[in-house]
Design an enzyme around this catalytic site. Structure first.
Site, PDB file in Angstrom:
ATOM      1  N   LYS A  34     -28.959 -17.946 -22.220  1.00  0.00           N
ATOM      2  CA  LYS A  34     -28.606 -17.246 -23.458  1.00  0.00           C
ATOM      3  C   LYS A  34     -28.189 -18.258 -24.522  1.00  0.00           C
ATOM      4  O   LYS A  34     -27.520 -19.245 -24.198  1.00  0.00           O
ATOM      5  CB  LYS A  34     -27.423 -16.305 -23.205  1.00  0.00           C
ATOM      6  CG  LYS A  34     -27.715 -15.213 -22.204  1.00  0.00           C
ATOM      7  CD  LYS A  34     -26.469 -14.396 -21.910  1.00  0.00           C
ATOM      8  CE  LYS A  34     -26.820 -13.228 -20.978  1.00  0.00           C
ATOM      9  NZ  LYS A  34     -25.646 -12.419 -20.660  1.00  0.00           N
ATOM     10  N   CYS A  38     -35.933  -7.303  33.738  1.00  0.00           N
ATOM     11  CA  CYS A  38     -35.604  -7.224  35.167  1.00  0.00           C
ATOM     12  C   CYS A  38     -36.018  -5.907  35.802  1.00  0.00           C
ATOM     13  O   CYS A  38     -35.899  -5.740  37.013  1.00  0.00           O
ATOM     14  CB  CYS A  38     -34.102  -7.447  35.375  1.00  0.00           C
ATOM     15  SG  CYS A  38     -33.081  -6.072  34.818  1.00  0.00           S
ATOM     16  N   SER A  67     -34.204  -5.036 -22.868  1.00  0.00           N
ATOM     17  CA  SER A  67     -34.613  -5.726 -21.651  1.00  0.00           C
ATOM     18  C   SER A  67     -34.713  -7.204 -21.999  1.00  0.00           C
ATOM     19  O   SER A  67     -34.279  -7.627 -23.069  1.00  0.00           O
ATOM     20  CB  SER A  67     -35.923  -5.173 -21.122  1.00  0.00           C
ATOM     21  OG  SER A  67     -36.877  -5.197 -22.131  1.00  0.00           O
ATOM     22  N   ILE A  68     -35.281  -7.967 -21.149  1.00  0.00           N
ATOM     23  CA  ILE A  68     -35.204  -9.396 -21.329  1.00  0.00           C
ATOM     24  C   ILE A  68     -36.539 -10.002 -20.924  1.00  0.00           C
ATOM     25  O   ILE A  68     -37.167  -9.543 -19.973  1.00  0.00           O
ATOM     26  CB  ILE A  68     -33.999  -9.903 -20.496  1.00  0.00           C
ATOM     27  CG1 ILE A  68     -33.530 -11.257 -20.919  1.00  0.00           C
ATOM     28  CG2 ILE A  68     -34.256  -9.843 -19.050  1.00  0.00           C
ATOM     29  CD1 ILE A  68     -32.140 -11.549 -20.376  1.00  0.00           C
ATOM     30  N   GLU A 127     -26.329 -18.015 -16.960  1.00  0.00           N
ATOM     31  CA  GLU A 127     -25.608 -17.082 -16.079  1.00  0.00           C
ATOM     32  C   GLU A 127     -26.494 -16.671 -14.909  1.00  0.00           C
ATOM     33  O   GLU A 127     -27.713 -16.716 -15.016  1.00  0.00           O
ATOM     34  CB  GLU A 127     -25.259 -15.791 -16.856  1.00  0.00           C
ATOM     35  CG  GLU A 127     -24.326 -16.005 -18.009  1.00  0.00           C
ATOM     36  CD  GLU A 127     -24.089 -14.725 -18.813  1.00  0.00           C
ATOM     37  OE1 GLU A 127     -24.555 -13.646 -18.395  1.00  0.00           O
ATOM     38  OE2 GLU A 127     -23.439 -14.816 -19.861  1.00  0.00           O
ATOM     39  N   CYS A 167     -29.519  -2.409  29.291  1.00  0.00           N
ATOM     40  CA  CYS A 167     -30.042  -2.650  30.624  1.00  0.00           C
ATOM     41  C   CYS A 167     -28.871  -2.567  31.580  1.00  0.00           C
ATOM     42  O   CYS A 167     -27.803  -3.118  31.322  1.00  0.00           O
ATOM     43  CB  CYS A 167     -30.678  -4.034  30.673  1.00  0.00           C
ATOM     44  SG  CYS A 167     -30.863  -4.651  32.353  1.00  0.00           S
ATOM     45  N   LYS A 208     -28.475 -14.019 -12.737  1.00  0.00           N
ATOM     46  CA  LYS A 208     -29.037 -12.700 -13.019  1.00  0.00           C
ATOM     47  C   LYS A 208     -28.688 -11.822 -11.813  1.00  0.00           C
ATOM     48  O   LYS A 208     -29.286 -11.950 -10.741  1.00  0.00           O
ATOM     49  CB  LYS A 208     -30.551 -12.785 -13.227  1.00  0.00           C
ATOM     50  CG  LYS A 208     -31.152 -11.476 -13.725  1.00  0.00           C
ATOM     51  CD  LYS A 208     -32.595 -11.667 -14.160  1.00  0.00           C
ATOM     52  CE  LYS A 208     -33.132 -10.446 -14.893  1.00  0.00           C
ATOM     53  NZ  LYS A 208     -33.003  -9.203 -14.137  1.00  0.00           N
ATOM     54  N   ASP A 229       0.816  -1.216   0.000  1.00  0.00           N
ATOM     55  CA  ASP A 229       0.000   0.000   0.000  1.00  0.00           C
ATOM     56  C   ASP A 229       0.850   1.266   0.000  1.00  0.00           C
ATOM     57  O   ASP A 229       0.561   2.218  -0.717  1.00  0.00           O
ATOM     58  CB  ASP A 229      -0.912   0.031   1.230  1.00  0.00           C
ATOM     59  CG  ASP A 229      -2.033  -0.981   1.098  1.00  0.00           C
ATOM     60  OD1 ASP A 229      -2.077  -1.669   0.049  1.00  0.00           O
ATOM     61  OD2 ASP A 229      -2.842  -1.086   2.032  1.00  0.00           O
TER      62      ASP A 229
HETATM   63  S1  IVH Z   1     -27.987  -9.852 -20.576  1.00  0.00           S
HETATM   64  C1  IVH Z   1     -30.648  -8.541 -23.909  1.00  0.00           C
HETATM   65  N1  IVH Z   1     -27.059 -11.030 -18.451  1.00  0.00           N
HETATM   66  O1  IVH Z   1     -31.161  -8.024 -16.373  1.00  0.00           O
HETATM   67  C2  IVH Z   1     -29.995  -9.068 -22.708  1.00  0.00           C
HETATM   68  N2  IVH Z   1     -28.567  -9.207 -18.152  1.00  0.00           N
HETATM   69  O2  IVH Z   1     -31.710  -7.679 -19.166  1.00  0.00           O
HETATM   70  C3  IVH Z   1     -29.031  -8.086 -22.173  1.00  0.00           C
HETATM   71  N3  IVH Z   1     -28.999  -8.667 -15.782  1.00  0.00           N
HETATM   72  O3  IVH Z   1     -31.217  -4.693 -16.969  1.00  0.00           O
HETATM   73  C4  IVH Z   1     -28.732  -8.316 -20.776  1.00  0.00           C
HETATM   74  N4  IVH Z   1     -27.694 -10.227 -14.948  1.00  0.00           N
HETATM   75  O4  IVH Z   1     -29.280  -5.394 -15.632  1.00  0.00           O
HETATM   76  C5  IVH Z   1     -27.860 -10.052 -18.921  1.00  0.00           C
HETATM   77  N5  IVH Z   1     -26.145 -12.181 -16.664  1.00  0.00           N
HETATM   78  C6  IVH Z   1     -26.918 -11.195 -17.125  1.00  0.00           C
HETATM   79  C7  IVH Z   1     -27.626 -10.329 -16.282  1.00  0.00           C
HETATM   80  C8  IVH Z   1     -28.455  -9.342 -16.831  1.00  0.00           C
HETATM   81  C9  IVH Z   1     -28.516  -9.223 -14.671  1.00  0.00           C
HETATM   82  C10 IVH Z   1     -29.981  -7.580 -15.813  1.00  0.00           C
HETATM   83  C11 IVH Z   1     -29.569  -6.372 -16.578  1.00  0.00           C
HETATM   84  C12 IVH Z   1     -30.786  -5.953 -17.346  1.00  0.00           C
HETATM   85  C13 IVH Z   1     -31.815  -6.925 -16.935  1.00  0.00           C
HETATM   86  C14 IVH Z   1     -32.582  -7.354 -18.147  1.00  0.00           C
END
Ligand code: IVH
Length: 716
Positions: free
Chosen positions: A337, A458, A89-90, A151, A473, A153, A40
């Site tokens: 995926k 107590c 989004s997913i 993976e 206490c 989430k 450090d």
């Molecule tokens: S892939 C089109 N992988 O989930 C897919 N998303 O996607 C692109 N998230 O807002 C995202 N873990 O924040 C992917 N292993 C992962 C993830 C992940 C979390 C979240 C990400 C996104 C939401 C929807």
């Protein structure tokens, strides 16, 4: 003269580049590999040198400089960023584990079969398909296996990191997917995010991933915030969960504050990248992308797996669910995926969701319930803890009826009242907690909570010491709650290990007056015990046997069992090792105690005060007189020191043991447990999420073992 000044510039420029390189390398080892190499003090010295040079040569300052990590000017707001590749989004799968994975594959096969039919029917119609399907798609239509990556989430915030010429130039939140906010200054403070990519990098690279806060960092942050509140800081507040804490840090307008919030990062996708025909890499599959991300210096979760069939995906979902509590961070599900990049391209999107990915969630770790009462519990040290009694609710995999409210300040800040509908959270091994109140659901005629002025057990006076958040206490061992807790602690597995002396029995022993002081337990007779509720002669005899057995102990266990404030197992061990005998410890003054490793002034004072108190000396004398004994020679522990001199590093989540448990097992047989891997490490015990330390161990050729092999070494 001018020429003279100019001539030194290339040298200075070189020196600055070398410093940046060295400091960035050190940060990578420290934050991402978790294996620091530079001391450090040396880091600080180089850092200050760079800061000095940048101050006198501001024109030579670059954006990949580690000095940019420590914050900067106050922000007025965040600029808007147009995402060059939208952040999608997913789709969320809601079906059961097995069906969810099968639905995903069925959707993919059906879609591809439809596309293929269209292409066959209208091969030349550009409205449908200009090109035939890619090889992986044709294979999928033919019913051959599809390759996947599963993976975790991660429960944080999605972030897009843009690198140009290998240097981080912009970090943006997801926002609405088309545009997000420029949070570059704050993201730069995250040590795990490289300011400059490692190895060879394409001219343009956008990395997508999750900014999150580890659970231990979150707990520590809230502890600090609670302490600030107790000290009168009016703006300090606690955070409801790691995700909110992370989001708050990312959107901090003061980068110096953001820099103090411990954030982490996992990379999982790419955004814009220089195309292959312009010199960018050509990835065949997502798995290769993940490996490349690692190579560029990003943390990539090692929980991710390749899969070949829906059954593998479902198994991943189930396995991770079982380990979710033990992970060092929150996840809210898994993401499946498609692995093949050409196949992903083929699949494309529906509205804003790709067809090549799906999320399969876990039950939430937060739920709504109603506070039926607020009880106040008294701990071993007399600390009063308000506890919400809840309408039973299933959350984070268990039904809970109690949740801690920590202390009066926390209750006041959250304004929790009996009758309130509240959000409760249970994540990992952490004690369930009331995180917030829904004010719109508050019934009429509720009253704010007040800490009792007298101990609910107590009746002794309750005090709150200056600058402290907790009420206590003042009854000491006069307070039966404190006596009960003291006895339970004394008997616990890691203290005197008196099998069978649990909650119910302790209640009876204390309430019935059979045990007034600790040494009384060793005066109990079979007759005393057999007279108690639900106590047969046989179980009474068992307890007497257990008491007898417990007398053969070790000095550290005995010290720990006494329940001296601030003396945990580790300190007890250190005291035994350093001072050698109980007599020495009892006689030591604060100054001598301060020489024991990790013993600071507060702990030293607490130990000294404990043994100065005549009552305590008397208790200790009586216990020793009742034939409690330990081997004098090996003061440290009774177990044979079979691993003395060996150094272990623990990393990742082990299948059955927590870090603390594994550490205790190792230390009990003389091993040393260290935080980072070096050439001096003998073994690395790796569980899942062991990425960085594991990689380092492998690089150094150090033996890597799993939990089972560790148990074998210990001789279990
Ligand atoms: S892939 C089109 N992988 O989930 C897919 N998303 O996607 C692109 N998230 O807002 C995202 N873990 O924040 C992917 N292993 C992962 C993830 C992940 C979390 C979240 C990400 C996104 C939401 C929807």
């Amino acid at each position: 003269m001018l020429a003279g000044t100019m001539s030194t510039d290339p040298e200075i420029e070189q020196r600055m580049a070398a410093l940046r390189q060295q400091l960035n390398q050190a940060a990578y080892q420290y934050y991402t590999l978790d294996a620091p190499e530079l001391p450090d003090a040396e880091y600080d010295r180089l850092f200050r040198e760079l800061q000095r040079l940048e101050r006198s040569h501001p024109e030579l300052r670059t954006s990949d400089s580690p000095t940019a990590r420590v914050g900067g000017r106050l922000l007025e707001g965040f600029a808007t960023v147009q995402h060059r590749v939208p952040m999608l989004s997913i789709r969320t799968e809601t079906d059961t584990t097995a069906e969810g994975a099968e639905n995903f594959e069925r959707h993919i096969r059906n879609y591809l079969a439809g596309e293929q039919r269209r292409h066959e029917l209208e091969p030349t119609d550009p409205r449908y398909r200009a090109q035939p399907l890619c090889a992986d798609a044709v294979r999928a239509v033919a019913g051959l296996p599809i390759a996947y990556v599963a993976e975790p989430k991660f429960d944080g915030l999605a972030m897009n990191l843009r690198y140009e010429g290998g240097v981080l130039v912009q970090a943006a939140t997801r926002g609405n997917g088309a545009e997000g906010e420029d949070v570059t200054q704050n993201i730069r403070t995250i040590g795990q995010i490289p300011l400059r990519l490692r190895g060879s990098a394409p001219p343009v690279l956008e990395v997508r991933g999750e900014v999150y806060m580890r659970r231990d960092d979150f707990e520590a942050l809230n502890e600090t915030q609670r302490a600030r509140m107790a000290a009168g800081d009016k703006v300090a507040k606690t955070f409801v969960n790691p995700r909110n804490a992370a989001a708050g840090a990312v959107r901090q307008l003061d980068p110096a504050v953001a820099a103090q919030r411990p954030l982490s990062f996992f990379a999982y996708e790419l955004g814009e990248i220089t195309p292959p025909d312009q010199g960018g890499p050509d990835f065949a599959c997502h798995w290769d992308v993940l490996q490349a991300l690692k190579g560029w210096g990003f943390p990539v979760s090692d929980l991710s797996r390749r899969a070949q069939a829906p059954a593998d995906l479902a198994a991943f979902h189930t396995d991770l669910a079982a380990r979710r509590d033990r992970l060092p961070f929150d996840i809210d599900g898994v993401v499946y995926k498609v692995d093949s990049i050409p196949l992903r391209r083929e699949l494309g999107f529906v509205t804003r969701e790709p067809r090549w990915a799906v999320a399969h969630k876990y039950p939430p770790q937060e739920q709504l319930t109603v506070v039926q009462a607020i009880d106040v519990q008294v701990g071993r040290t007399g600390k009063l803890t308000p506890v919400a009694k809840l309408a039973p609710v299933f959350v984070g995999g268990a039904t809970i009826t109690n949740a801690t409210l920590h202390n009066e300040l926390e209750i006041q800040r959250k304004d929790v009242r009996v009758g309130d509908t509240v959000v409760v959270r249970r994540a990992g091994d952490v004690i369930p907690e009331v995180v917030s109140v829904l004010p719109e659901r508050r019934p009429q005629a509720t009253v704010p909570f007040q800490m009792p002025a007298r101990c609910p057990v107590c009746g002794s006076a309750v005090i709150r010491e200056e600058g402290e958040a907790d009420h206590r206490c003042t009854g000491g061992l006069f307070c039966s709650a404190q006596r009960k807790q003291a006895l339970l602690h004394f008997a616990s597995r890691r203290a005197m290990d008196i099998e069978g002396l649990g909650d119910k029995l302790v209640d009876q022993l204390i309430d019935g007056g059979l045990v007034r002081v600790l040494p009384d337990v060793y005066r109990l007779t079979v007759g005393d015990l057999a007279a108690l509720d639900r106590m047969a002669e046989k179980s009474a005899q068992n307890l007497i046997d257990a008491l007898q057995k417990s007398k053969q102990t070790t000095l550290p266990r005995f010290l720990f069992a006494l329940g001296i404030r601030h003396v945990g197992e580790r300190t007890a061990r250190d005291l035994a090792v350093q001072l050698g005998s109980l007599e020495q410890i009892m006689a030591a003054d604060a100054e001598r105690l301060l020489q024991v490793p990790d013993v600071g002034p507060v702990v030293a004072e607490s130990i000294h005060a404990f043994f100065q108190e005549p009552h305590n000396r008397d208790v200790v004398a009586q216990l020793v007189a009742s034939a409690i004994h330990w081997p004098a020679a090996s003061a440290s522990t009774a177990a044979p020191q079979t691993l003395a001199g060996k150094t272990f590093v623990l990393t990742g989540a082990l299948p059955t043991l927590s870090r603390d448990q594994a550490r205790a097992l190792l230390e009990a047989v003389g091993a040393k447990v260290s935080e980072s891997v070096s050439r001096k490490t003998d073994y690395v015990v790796a569980g899942s999420e062991a990425g960085s330390k594991l990689a380092r161990a492998q690089a150094l050729g150090i033996a890597v073992i799993d939990e089972q092999a560790m148990r074998q070494l210990i001789g279990q």
